[in-house]
Design an enzyme around this catalytic site. Structure first.
Site, PDB file in Angstrom:
ATOM      1  N   LYS A  26       4.345  -6.663   0.349  1.00 31.46           N
ATOM      2  CA  LYS A  26       4.313  -5.896   1.602  1.00 31.46           C
ATOM      3  C   LYS A  26       3.801  -6.728   2.775  1.00 31.46           C
ATOM      4  O   LYS A  26       2.886  -6.319   3.493  1.00 31.46           O
ATOM      5  CB  LYS A  26       3.470  -4.616   1.449  1.00 31.46           C
ATOM      6  CG  LYS A  26       4.064  -3.636   0.458  1.00 31.46           C
ATOM      7  CD  LYS A  26       3.266  -2.346   0.433  1.00 31.46           C
ATOM      8  CE  LYS A  26       3.853  -1.370  -0.557  1.00 31.46           C
ATOM      9  NZ  LYS A  26       3.115  -0.118  -0.638  1.00 31.46           N
ATOM     10  N   LYS A  84       6.482   9.378  -0.225  1.00 30.52           N
ATOM     11  CA  LYS A  84       6.881   7.979  -0.198  1.00 30.52           C
ATOM     12  C   LYS A  84       5.861   7.175   0.606  1.00 30.52           C
ATOM     13  O   LYS A  84       5.224   7.675   1.536  1.00 30.52           O
ATOM     14  CB  LYS A  84       8.265   7.825   0.436  1.00 30.52           C
ATOM     15  CG  LYS A  84       9.385   8.420  -0.417  1.00 30.52           C
ATOM     16  CD  LYS A  84       9.583   7.625  -1.690  1.00 30.52           C
ATOM     17  CE  LYS A  84      10.708   8.186  -2.556  1.00 30.52           C
ATOM     18  NZ  LYS A  84      10.392   9.471  -3.172  1.00 30.52           N
ATOM     19  N   ASP A  85       5.762   5.908   0.236  1.00 34.11           N
ATOM     20  CA  ASP A  85       4.791   5.004   0.836  1.00 34.11           C
ATOM     21  C   ASP A  85       5.019   4.872   2.339  1.00 34.11           C
ATOM     22  O   ASP A  85       6.153   4.801   2.810  1.00 34.11           O
ATOM     23  CB  ASP A  85       4.908   3.630   0.167  1.00 34.11           C
ATOM     24  CG  ASP A  85       3.639   2.812   0.282  1.00 34.11           C
ATOM     25  OD1 ASP A  85       3.145   2.665   1.411  1.00 34.11           O
ATOM     26  OD2 ASP A  85       3.146   2.332  -0.751  1.00 34.11           O
ATOM     27  N   ARG A  86       3.921   4.795   3.080  1.00 31.44           N
ATOM     28  CA  ARG A  86       4.029   4.609   4.526  1.00 31.44           C
ATOM     29  C   ARG A  86       4.481   3.192   4.876  1.00 31.44           C
ATOM     30  O   ARG A  86       5.302   2.998   5.778  1.00 31.44           O
ATOM     31  CB  ARG A  86       2.668   4.885   5.183  1.00 31.44           C
ATOM     32  CG  ARG A  86       2.629   4.606   6.682  1.00 31.44           C
ATOM     33  CD  ARG A  86       1.258   4.928   7.253  1.00 31.44           C
ATOM     34  NE  ARG A  86       1.215   4.636   8.675  1.00 31.44           N
ATOM     35  CZ  ARG A  86       0.140   4.852   9.442  1.00 31.44           C
ATOM     36  NH1 ARG A  86      -0.959   5.362   8.907  1.00 31.44           N
ATOM     37  NH2 ARG A  86       0.160   4.563  10.724  1.00 31.44           N
ATOM     38  N   HIS A  87       3.970   2.213   4.171  1.00 27.92           N
ATOM     39  CA  HIS A  87       4.242   0.815   4.506  1.00 27.92           C
ATOM     40  C   HIS A  87       5.520   0.356   3.815  1.00 27.92           C
ATOM     41  O   HIS A  87       5.509  -0.505   2.934  1.00 27.92           O
ATOM     42  CB  HIS A  87       3.053  -0.053   4.117  1.00 27.92           C
ATOM     43  CG  HIS A  87       1.777   0.371   4.770  1.00 27.92           C
ATOM     44  ND1 HIS A  87       1.550   0.200   6.126  1.00 27.92           N
ATOM     45  CD2 HIS A  87       0.688   1.006   4.271  1.00 27.92           C
ATOM     46  CE1 HIS A  87       0.347   0.691   6.427  1.00 27.92           C
ATOM     47  NE2 HIS A  87      -0.180   1.183   5.325  1.00 27.92           N
TER      48      HIS A  87
END
Length: 345
Positions: A26, A84-87
């Site tokens: 990420k 769901k993931d923010r990043h």
């Protein structure tokens, strides 16, 4: 109990085999891409507008807030199948209850971090778990280690699967959801929407502790006496019959999975060695178990392992792009941790 909740729930969990590589995850939004595939075909009519959205750098609750403002409805009128993931860059389904109304112009919803890919009508609100699979494309950077062994490591993951741990994102930043859960179980008043997050995080920690023991014992992919066997692709489970030799073949072929308890009301349906193991692991968490039962959250079973539907990769120097699909409820980070230790970890 150990106050370092995130280490207990995620950071210090055992591996099947020590990861061969280290790297970074990420570093950019497009390093983590995930697309949802629904488990049904939309009706094309009904009182709910079904939206397929691409979001970038937004978490699910932020999208719910924007949909609420866009449609002029309360947040509880909005459904989604999973967080769901923010990043990340994610393509995710949402439903908005608009009976007898035309949806507002889609352009009013879109901005630089949110785009409408498609929309239709559906007869029911989108519920949690209504996803058949999630498709991932993940880029890992600054890899070091025996990089020539990456194909071997990925082949092992595809062949035998990985422990089906709940990923670190379930527990909040620095384990904040677990801190909140512990306070909740000690009697602190917590507003209803947040209680759900805390209950979910608590059950995930308890399951991960059970699975961690099975990984340590080398039985996470084997049948133990008293096992509850979970049918692949469903929530249905049944007691292991020692007289049925075919069950071992079905486990080897990933048609059935050994399972672990997701604590809640109704008690633990495992027997014999599995029940004894799970009771031993969870003995120090009695206030949490009592709190989950008091909240009338139904107990369930979860597969101890997950195998990706396919694995593909492209490697260029110290950068690896890997693609795979996982069934709903399983975490890409649980797969990645068996491959490498990341700076994020």
């Amino acid at each position: 109990m150990n106050p370092d909740w995130l280490s207990l729930a995620w950071r210090d969990l055992p591996y099947v085999e020590p990861p061969l590589f280290k790297g970074r995850l990420k570093q950019a939004v497009d390093d983590f891409i995930v697309h949802e595939q629904l488990s049904f075909e939309p009706d094309g009519e009904g009182e709910h507008v079904l939206l397929y959205l691409e979001k970038t750098g937004l978490d699910t609750e932020q999208v719910v807030k924007q949909l609420s403002q866009w449609a002029g409805v309360a947040p509880h009128a909005i459904g989604y199948a999973g967080r769901k993931d923010r990043h990340a860059r994610t393509r995710q389904w949402f439903s908005v209850q608009l009976p007898g109304k035309n949806a507002p112009a889609m352009q009013r919803l879109e901005h630089e971090r949110l785009a409408v890919l498609s929309h239709t009508r559906h007869g029911r609100k989108l519920r949690h778990g209504a996803v058949q699979a999630n498709f991932f494309q993940i880029t890992l950077r600054n890899l070091h280690g025996p990089l020539e062994r990456i194909p071997e490591a990925l082949a092992r993951i595809q062949t035998q699967g990985v422990p089906n741990y709940f990923g670190g994102q379930r527990f909040g930043n620095h384990g904040a959801n677990l801190v909140g859960a512990d306070a909740l179980f000690q009697g602190k008043k917590v507003r209803r929407p947040v209680r759900g997050l805390y209950w979910s995080a608590a059950r995930a920690l308890l399951f991960n502790r059970i699975l961690a023991r099975r990984v340590t014992d080398g039985t996470w992919n084997q049948i133990l006496p008293g096992e509850r066997l979970l049918l692949a692709g469903s929530r249905s489970h049944f007691a292991h019959d020692p007289e049925d030799a075919d069950l071992h073949r079905r486990v080897a072929e990933f048609d059935l999975h050994p399972s672990g308890w997701l604590p809640g009301a109704g008690g633990n349906s495992a027997l014999a060695a599995v029940l004894a193991l799970e009771n031993e692991v969870l003995a120090e968490f009695t206030p949490w178990l009592d709190g989950l039962c008091s909240a009338a959250i139904a107990g369930a079973r979860r597969a101890l392992r997950v195998r990706p539907e396919y694995v593909d990769h492209q490697q260029q120097s110290d950068t690896l792009s890997v693609q795979f699909a996982l069934p709903t409820g399983s975490f890409a980070t649980a797969l990645l941790r068996e491959l490498m230790v990341t700076e994020q970890d």
